[in-house]
Design a protein around this motif. Structure first.
Motif, PDB file in Angstrom:
ATOM      1  N   THR A  94       0.831  -1.208   0.000  1.00 50.79           N
ATOM      2  CA  THR A  94       0.000   0.000   0.000  1.00 50.79           C
ATOM      3  C   THR A  94       0.862   1.252   0.000  1.00 50.79           C
ATOM      4  O   THR A  94       0.604   2.214  -0.733  1.00 50.79           O
ATOM      5  N   ALA A  95       1.904   1.238   0.815  1.00 49.08           N
ATOM      6  CA  ALA A  95       2.810   2.386   0.877  1.00 49.08           C
ATOM      7  C   ALA A  95       3.519   2.577  -0.457  1.00 49.08           C
ATOM      8  O   ALA A  95       3.694   3.713  -0.931  1.00 49.08           O
ATOM      9  N   GLY A  96       3.916   1.479  -1.074  1.00 48.12           N
ATOM     10  CA  GLY A  96       4.606   1.561  -2.354  1.00 48.12           C
ATOM     11  C   GLY A  96       3.713   2.080  -3.456  1.00 48.12           C
ATOM     12  O   GLY A  96       4.162   2.797  -4.364  1.00 48.12           O
ATOM     13  N   ALA A  97       2.432   1.746  -3.385  1.00 45.16           N
ATOM     14  CA  ALA A  97       1.493   2.193  -4.415  1.00 45.16           C
ATOM     15  C   ALA A  97       1.107   3.650  -4.252  1.00 45.16           C
ATOM     16  O   ALA A  97       0.732   4.317  -5.224  1.00 45.16           O
ATOM     17  N   ASN A  98       1.206   4.146  -3.040  1.00 39.86           N
ATOM     18  CA  ASN A  98       0.751   5.510  -2.760  1.00 39.86           C
ATOM     19  C   ASN A  98       1.869   6.541  -2.722  1.00 39.86           C
ATOM     20  O   ASN A  98       1.633   7.702  -2.412  1.00 39.86           O
ATOM     21  N   SER A  99       3.082   6.098  -2.990  1.00 39.83           N
ATOM     22  CA  SER A  99       4.179   7.064  -2.931  1.00 39.83           C
ATOM     23  C   SER A  99       5.217   6.764  -4.002  1.00 39.83           C
ATOM     24  O   SER A  99       5.296   5.655  -4.521  1.00 39.83           O
ATOM     25  N   ILE A 100       5.951   7.760  -4.334  1.00 37.20           N
ATOM     26  CA  ILE A 100       7.066   7.587  -5.260  1.00 37.20           C
ATOM     27  C   ILE A 100       8.330   7.439  -4.430  1.00 37.20           C
ATOM     28  O   ILE A 100       8.731   8.361  -3.724  1.00 37.20           O
ATOM     29  N   SER A 104      16.937   3.988  -3.167  1.00 33.95           N
ATOM     30  CA  SER A 104      17.330   3.300  -1.936  1.00 33.95           C
ATOM     31  C   SER A 104      16.101   2.810  -1.175  1.00 33.95           C
ATOM     32  O   SER A 104      16.096   1.709  -0.614  1.00 33.95           O
ATOM     33  N   GLY A 105      15.036   3.621  -1.173  1.00 35.26           N
ATOM     34  CA  GLY A 105      13.808   3.216  -0.491  1.00 35.26           C
ATOM     35  C   GLY A 105      13.169   2.033  -1.178  1.00 35.26           C
ATOM     36  O   GLY A 105      12.657   1.115  -0.532  1.00 35.26           O
ATOM     37  N   GLN A 106      13.172   2.029  -2.492  1.00 32.37           N
ATOM     38  CA  GLN A 106      12.594   0.927  -3.252  1.00 32.37           C
ATOM     39  C   GLN A 106      13.376  -0.356  -3.022  1.00 32.37           C
ATOM     40  O   GLN A 106      12.798  -1.441  -2.879  1.00 32.37           O
ATOM     41  N   THR A 107      14.693  -0.217  -2.954  1.00 30.80           N
ATOM     42  CA  THR A 107      15.542  -1.393  -2.705  1.00 30.80           C
ATOM     43  C   THR A 107      15.271  -1.979  -1.333  1.00 30.80           C
ATOM     44  O   THR A 107      15.199  -3.204  -1.157  1.00 30.80           O
ATOM     45  N   ALA A 108      15.089  -1.095  -0.340  1.00 30.72           N
ATOM     46  CA  ALA A 108      14.825  -1.555   1.028  1.00 30.72           C
ATOM     47  C   ALA A 108      13.481  -2.270   1.110  1.00 30.72           C
ATOM     48  O   ALA A 108      13.353  -3.331   1.738  1.00 30.72           O
ATOM     49  N   THR A 109      12.469  -1.679   0.431  1.00 26.52           N
ATOM     50  CA  THR A 109      11.139  -2.302   0.435  1.00 26.52           C
ATOM     51  C   THR A 109      11.177  -3.647  -0.282  1.00 26.52           C
ATOM     52  O   THR A 109      10.574  -4.631   0.164  1.00 26.52           O
ATOM     53  N   LEU A 110      11.894  -3.702  -1.381  1.00 23.01           N
ATOM     54  CA  LEU A 110      12.041  -4.942  -2.137  1.00 23.01           C
ATOM     55  C   LEU A 110      12.671  -6.031  -1.277  1.00 23.01           C
ATOM     56  O   LEU A 110      12.241  -7.190  -1.290  1.00 23.01           O
ATOM     57  N   ALA A 111      13.683  -5.662  -0.494  1.00 28.26           N
ATOM     58  CA  ALA A 111      14.348  -6.635   0.390  1.00 28.26           C
ATOM     59  C   ALA A 111      13.389  -7.135   1.464  1.00 28.26           C
ATOM     60  O   ALA A 111      13.368  -8.338   1.793  1.00 28.26           O
ATOM     61  N   GLN A 112      12.556  -6.223   1.994  1.00 28.79           N
ATOM     62  CA  GLN A 112      11.585  -6.623   3.007  1.00 28.79           C
ATOM     63  C   GLN A 112      10.546  -7.583   2.422  1.00 28.79           C
ATOM     64  O   GLN A 112      10.187  -8.584   3.050  1.00 28.79           O
ATOM     65  N   LEU A 113      10.045  -7.257   1.241  1.00 27.05           N
ATOM     66  CA  LEU A 113       9.052  -8.116   0.601  1.00 27.05           C
ATOM     67  C   LEU A 113       9.624  -9.492   0.263  1.00 27.05           C
ATOM     68  O   LEU A 113       8.958 -10.525   0.416  1.00 27.05           O
ATOM     69  N   THR A 114      10.876  -9.498  -0.186  1.00 24.74           N
ATOM     70  CA  THR A 114      11.535 -10.776  -0.493  1.00 24.74           C
ATOM     71  C   THR A 114      11.685 -11.610   0.780  1.00 24.74           C
ATOM     72  O   THR A 114      11.469 -12.836   0.776  1.00 24.74           O
ATOM     73  N   GLY A 115      12.038 -10.933   1.872  1.00 26.03           N
ATOM     74  CA  GLY A 115      12.162 -11.629   3.152  1.00 26.03           C
ATOM     75  C   GLY A 115      10.827 -12.211   3.610  1.00 26.03           C
ATOM     76  O   GLY A 115      10.763 -13.337   4.127  1.00 26.03           O
ATOM     77  N   ILE A 116       9.748 -11.449   3.384  1.00 29.55           N
ATOM     78  CA  ILE A 116       8.411 -11.934   3.742  1.00 29.55           C
ATOM     79  C   ILE A 116       8.053 -13.152   2.897  1.00 29.55           C
ATOM     80  O   ILE A 116       7.556 -14.169   3.407  1.00 29.55           O
ATOM     81  N   ARG A 117       8.299 -13.057   1.579  1.00 32.62           N
ATOM     82  CA  ARG A 117       8.001 -14.177   0.687  1.00 32.62           C
ATOM     83  C   ARG A 117       8.768 -15.436   1.092  1.00 32.62           C
ATOM     84  O   ARG A 117       8.208 -16.534   1.163  1.00 32.62           O
ATOM     85  N   ASP A 197       7.113  -6.702  -9.639  1.00 29.28           N
ATOM     86  CA  ASP A 197       6.702  -5.338  -9.987  1.00 29.28           C
ATOM     87  C   ASP A 197       7.515  -4.293  -9.234  1.00 29.28           C
ATOM     88  O   ASP A 197       7.771  -3.210  -9.759  1.00 29.28           O
ATOM     89  N   PHE A 198       7.908  -4.609  -8.018  1.00 27.22           N
ATOM     90  CA  PHE A 198       8.733  -3.668  -7.249  1.00 27.22           C
ATOM     91  C   PHE A 198      10.127  -3.549  -7.846  1.00 27.22           C
ATOM     92  O   PHE A 198      10.847  -2.586  -7.567  1.00 27.22           O
ATOM     93  N   SER A 199      10.479  -4.517  -8.642  1.00 26.38           N
ATOM     94  CA  SER A 199      11.800  -4.464  -9.275  1.00 26.38           C
ATOM     95  C   SER A 199      11.787  -3.599 -10.533  1.00 26.38           C
ATOM     96  O   SER A 199      12.854  -3.268 -11.086  1.00 26.38           O
ATOM     97  N   GLY A 200      10.581  -3.249 -11.010  1.00 27.12           N
ATOM     98  CA  GLY A 200      10.487  -2.463 -12.242  1.00 27.12           C
ATOM     99  C   GLY A 200      10.632  -0.973 -11.994  1.00 27.12           C
ATOM    100  O   GLY A 200      10.867  -0.507 -10.879  1.00 27.12           O
ATOM    101  N   SER A 201      10.403  -0.216 -13.083  1.00 32.16           N
ATOM    102  CA  SER A 201      10.591   1.235 -13.003  1.00 32.16           C
ATOM    103  C   SER A 201       9.313   1.978 -12.636  1.00 32.16           C
ATOM    104  O   SER A 201       9.348   3.049 -12.033  1.00 32.16           O
ATOM    105  N   ASN A 202       8.157   1.427 -12.976  1.00 25.88           N
ATOM    106  CA  ASN A 202       6.889   2.109 -12.701  1.00 25.88           C
ATOM    107  C   ASN A 202       6.211   1.439 -11.505  1.00 25.88           C
ATOM    108  O   ASN A 202       5.164   0.809 -11.630  1.00 25.88           O
ATOM    109  N   VAL A 203       6.812   1.616 -10.333  1.00 23.47           N
ATOM    110  CA  VAL A 203       6.392   0.877  -9.145  1.00 23.47           C
ATOM    111  C   VAL A 203       4.967   1.207  -8.730  1.00 23.47           C
ATOM    112  O   VAL A 203       4.136   0.323  -8.504  1.00 23.47           O
TER     113      VAL A 203
END
Length: 295
Positions: A94-100, A104-117, A197-203
């Motif tokens: 939700t945070a990723g969809a509502n903000s640009i 570095s922030g995208q990388t951190a979120t991606l790492a968290q999501l990968t850890g969750i998966r 999708d978080f790995s792409g450019s249009n997050v």
């Protein structure tokens, strides 16, 4: 007076019978059992056999229910952790969809999501007492694997869709497992898509749809967890009921074959008195001229 030629024989037969009764009563008083063989009381033995069979089946069910309850508790615990992990994923999506986000922030979120998966993947492969909880009937087969060489990553399920159950002595069928295909395949695929999708450019645009999918996955896990919780409650309730029935049947079986000590003691005392009287009569006959009994 005419002498009965069978008088001594009759006395001897009565003494034998009295002695046998006394021995039987003594054995009952000693063992606490009124029925020790089929010939003693065929009806009681038949009823006792039926009750014993029912008690054996009930004991078996209680043991099975105990083991399955423990498995269901482990299943529920794993699903509870999945709910926690997915709740975090929903927040991140939700945070990723509502903000640009910056790089570095995208990388951190991606790492968290990968850890969750990866954490949910580990939970999907939870084993209990040597078998995998979410492999359907293929308990010795590790159910899930993920190929991260593709984008999005690919989930593979090696179990089956068999929902196992146990049948109670009253005929109820209770589901005791949750095939991984019913919950984890969808959850892991959703997370793989979100991570891709978080790995792409249009997050923001891509993740907006993923956020709804993760929320739906969370609802799916919650619903399936309710199935497990319901099964656990039913198992515990039926086990308690069956244990009560077993106790009642055990008492009934005991009353069929057990001796009543007070009654047996009274009968034994009367039998001993009769035995002594017969022996006294026979002893006196041995010392008396039978001619005396003709006058």
């Amino acid at each position: 007076m005419r002498v009965d030629p069978n008088y001594l024989t009759k006395l001897s037969s009565q003494l034998d019978q009295s002695t046998n009764v006394e021995a039987q009563l003594t054995a009952e008083l000693s063992s606490g059992l009124r029925v020790t063989s089929l010939s003693t009381d065929p009806v009681a033995v038949a009823q006792s056999t039926i009750l014993n069979s029912a008690i054996s089946q009930q004991d078996t069910y209680v043991q099975v229910a105990s083991g399955e309850s423990s498995r269901l508790q482990a299943t529920d615990s794993a699903l509870g952790e999945v709910v926690t992990q997915l709740t975090s994923a929903v927040t991140l999506a939700t945070a990723g969809a509502n903000s640009i986000q910056n790089a570095s922030g995208q990388t951190a979120t991606l790492a968290q999501l990968t850890g969750i998966r990866d954490s949910i993947l580990s939970l999907a492969n939870t084993s209990y007492s040597g078998t995998y909880l979410f492999a359907g009937s293929q308990g010795t087969t590790k159910p899930f694997s993920i190929d991260t060489s593709t984008v999005p990553a690919t989930t593979t399920y090696a179990g089956d869709a068999v929902a196992q159950s146990v049948v109670t002595p009253t005929g109820q069928s209770i589901q005791v497992n949750l095939p991984g295909s019913a919950v984890f395949t969808s959850v892991l695929n959703t997370l793989n898509q979100l991570i891709g999708d978080f790995s792409g450019s249009n997050v923001s645009t891509a993740v907006a749809a993923d956020s709804a999918s993760v929320t739906a996955a969370l609802g799916l896990v919650t619903d399936q967890r309710s199935v497990i919780d319901n099964s656990l409650s039913r198992l515990q309730a039926t086990s308690t009921y069956i244990q009560t029935q077993t106790a009642t049947a055990t008492i009934a079986q005991s009353s069929l074959v057990s001796a009543n000590p007070a009654d047996i003691a009274t009968q034994l005392s009367a039998s001993e008195t009769q035995n002594q009287a017969l022996m006294s009569v026979i002893s006196s006959l041995g010392k008396t001229d039978l001619f005396d009994y003709t006058h």
